[in-house]
Write a protein that holds these residues in place. Structure first.
Motif, short mmCIF file in Angstrom:
data_model
loop_
_atom_site.label_atom_id
_atom_site.label_comp_id
_atom_site.label_asym_id
_atom_site.label_seq_id
_atom_site.Cartn_x
_atom_site.Cartn_y
_atom_site.Cartn_z
N VAL A 162 0.84 -1.20 0.00
CA VAL A 162 0.00 0.00 0.00
C VAL A 162 0.88 1.25 0.00
O VAL A 162 0.65 2.19 -0.77
N ILE A 163 1.89 1.26 0.86
CA ILE A 163 2.79 2.41 0.95
C ILE A 163 3.53 2.59 -0.38
O ILE A 163 3.65 3.70 -0.90
N SER A 164 4.02 1.49 -0.94
CA SER A 164 4.75 1.56 -2.20
C SER A 164 3.87 2.07 -3.34
O SER A 164 4.30 2.91 -4.14
N ARG A 165 2.62 1.59 -3.41
CA ARG A 165 1.71 2.06 -4.47
C ARG A 165 1.43 3.55 -4.32
O ARG A 165 1.36 4.29 -5.31
N LEU A 195 -1.75 -8.58 -2.17
CA LEU A 195 -0.58 -9.30 -1.66
C LEU A 195 0.72 -8.99 -2.41
O LEU A 195 1.78 -8.98 -1.80
N TYR A 196 0.63 -8.73 -3.72
CA TYR A 196 1.86 -8.68 -4.51
C TYR A 196 2.12 -7.38 -5.27
O TYR A 196 3.26 -7.14 -5.67
N ALA A 197 1.13 -6.56 -5.50
CA ALA A 197 1.31 -5.38 -6.36
C ALA A 197 1.96 -4.23 -5.58
O ALA A 197 1.37 -3.67 -4.67
N SER A 198 3.18 -3.90 -5.97
CA SER A 198 3.88 -2.79 -5.33
C SER A 198 3.75 -1.50 -6.15
O SER A 198 4.23 -0.46 -5.72
N HIS A 199 3.13 -1.60 -7.31
CA HIS A 199 2.91 -0.44 -8.17
C HIS A 199 1.44 -0.40 -8.59
O HIS A 199 0.80 -1.44 -8.66
N PRO A 200 0.92 0.80 -8.87
CA PRO A 200 -0.45 0.85 -9.41
C PRO A 200 -0.51 0.10 -10.74
O PRO A 200 0.49 0.02 -11.47
N SER A 201 -1.66 -0.45 -11.05
CA SER A 201 -1.80 -1.17 -12.32
C SER A 201 -1.78 -0.18 -13.48
O SER A 201 -1.98 1.03 -13.30
#
Length: 134
Positions: A61-64, A108-114
C-alpha cells in the motif's frame, strides 16, 4: 525517497524489537538454548517469514502510494499525459502485465499501481490541468 527510507528504517526497528520480544518465549517452547544455537536459525527464519507475510500488504500500500505520487510528479514536470499513457501501454505490452489482477493478488503482490489505474490517473490529471484529455 526520503519517505520510503524512513518507513523502511522504522519498520526494521520495530521488526527487531518484535523479534526480541517474541524470541524469548519461543526459545523455551522450541528448546533453543540461545541465539547462537544452530536451531535458532530456523526459528528466526520462520518468524521473519511470518512477519513478511503479515507486513507485505501494508508495504505494498505504501509503495503504491509513493509510485502514484511519482507519476503525478512526472506529469507535473512534463505536462504530457498523452506520452505518459502511451508509455504505460507500451510497458503493459512489453511486460505482459495483468491489466485486471485479482483483488487478493493485487493486495498481496502489487507494489505499483496497475496500468489502467495509471492511465486513469493521467486522464484525471489532464482534466484537472486543462490539458486535452488523451
Amino acid at each position: 525517497m526520503l519517505y520510503g527510507t524512513v518507513i523502511g528504517a522504522l519498520s526494521a526497528g520495530f521488526g527487531a524489537i518484535a523479534l526480541f520480544l517474541v524470541l524469548k518465549p519461543l526459545r523455551r517452547r522450541t528448546g533453543v538454548t540461545s541465539i547462537s544455537d544452530p536451531r535458532a536459525v530456523g526459528v528466526v527464519m520462520g518468524l521473519m517469514t511470518i512477519g513478511s507475510l503479515i507486513m507485505g500488504p501494508a508495504q505494498n500500500v505504501i509503495s503504491r502510494h509513493i509510485e502514484a505520487r511519482a507519476d503525478v510528479h512526472a506529469l507535473d514536470l512534463t505536462g504530457d499525459p498523452a506520452m505518459f499513457i502511451a508509455m504505460q501501454k507500451r510497458l503493459a505490452i512489453t511486460n505482459i502485465s495483468d491489466l485486471s489482477p485479482d483483488a487478493v493478488e493485487y493486495v498481496l503482490y502489487a507494489s505499483h499501481p496497475s496500468g489502467p489505474e495509471r492511465i486513469a490517473m493521467a486522464r484525471a490529471w489532464a482534466k484537472l490541468n486543462g490539458v486535452p484529455e488523451p
